[in-house]
Design an enzyme around this catalytic site. Sequence first.
Site, mmCIF file in Angstrom:
data_model
loop_
_atom_site.group_PDB
_atom_site.id
_atom_site.type_symbol
_atom_site.label_atom_id
_atom_site.label_comp_id
_atom_site.label_asym_id
_atom_site.label_seq_id
_atom_site.Cartn_x
_atom_site.Cartn_y
_atom_site.Cartn_z
ATOM 1 N N GLU A 178 8.106 14.664 7.846
ATOM 2 C CA GLU A 178 7.153 13.644 7.429
ATOM 3 C C GLU A 178 6.010 13.526 8.431
ATOM 4 O O GLU A 178 4.836 13.500 8.071
ATOM 5 C CB GLU A 178 7.872 12.301 7.289
ATOM 6 N N ASP A 185 0.826 -1.205 0.000
ATOM 7 C CA ASP A 185 0.000 0.000 0.000
ATOM 8 C C ASP A 185 0.863 1.259 0.000
ATOM 9 O O ASP A 185 2.084 1.191 -0.178
ATOM 10 C CB ASP A 185 -0.963 -0.015 1.185
ATOM 11 N N GLU A 190 3.757 0.972 2.228
ATOM 12 C CA GLU A 190 4.676 -0.122 1.936
ATOM 13 C C GLU A 190 4.500 -1.279 2.913
ATOM 14 O O GLU A 190 5.442 -1.848 3.436
ATOM 15 C CB GLU A 190 6.113 0.419 1.886
#
Length: 368
Positions: A321, A168, A171
């Site tokens: 992130e 996905d 990962e």
Amino acid sequence: MISTSAPDLNELAGLRSLAERSHAVITRHQDPGGAYPAAPTFSAYRGYAWLRDGSFTAEGISRYGDVVSAGRFHDWVHGALCRRRAQVDALRASDAPSNEAMLPTRFTFDGSDGSDPWWDFQTDGYGLWLWSVVAHADRHGLSLDRWQAGIDVAVDYLVAFWDRPCYDWWEEHVEHRHVSTLGAIYGGLVAIAPYTSVPVLEVAERIRSLVDAEGTHDGHLTKWLGSSAVDGSLPSCIVPFRLVAPGSSVAGTTLAAVVRDLDVDGGVHRFTADVFYGGGQWILLSALLGWNLAAAGDTVGAWRHLRWIADQVNDDGDLPEQVDHHLLHPDSRSEWIARWGSVASPLLWSHGMYLILADELGITAKDV
């Protein structure tokens, strides 16, 4: 508490300054060959470019008005895919190609495979790139002829392997067929349909029918087919990919489920079982949800997410992130720091998604 009112002039100047900063971060780190590095200083991402990250980043750059930088990225993808023509032809002729034989999700800056192991078989990036290159061309009145050969490779690959289980967006879970992956493929095939003779709309309709039958639970989209869980990537199936019609009952219930399960004070988690760096809140997912809220007319909600993102800028002026204000599984954070170091920062995808949401709210400059 994050304000829900429209910004005053001083706040607006700060939000626009972050858009300028985001454009500068992305273009400064863009490789001379056109690739957008995922995170230029992060140990596990350094030296690699993802089609998924890069395609969203290119959309932000294109919306900001930088036709040249976005075009260079699309040139890079086009070149990388053209060099895969024979590989795709061989895969299509094979009875049962292995996952290891499939196209990668990330490339080195020269378009090659990486030399270290990765969770590489992911098809969403190829659909994402088709959507992104069409959006860029349409926005700026460009011909797709420049990228047609690469487009043809991506189309042939997706038509052959769209329904195959793969990793996905995060990962994980190669054994499943993921709704966000199917949404990205759907969005790419529908976008490219006017520019190809391949019957891609037939595949798109099969994707829609499959998700209708197996990819919903209690009225909302699910993390993968047959699941009941939600995922922070699911709003992409509404905007921009329109696998689910904006304003529909499923769209509204999906956004409500993401807010209920994953949104805390404007920051959005990936999924409830996320242990990566403790399961923090992701800037890019906050922007994705805000983008959907803006498109649905909920400007109050969209401003809430834009402000939350702006509050996450670190001391270097970068967007990471994820952030650790509200970890889902804090005990797992230290193992990832020991393995890969501090959280990736800057993450170009985070900056690109900020540009998209800022543009949705009408606050970015258009001339670069």
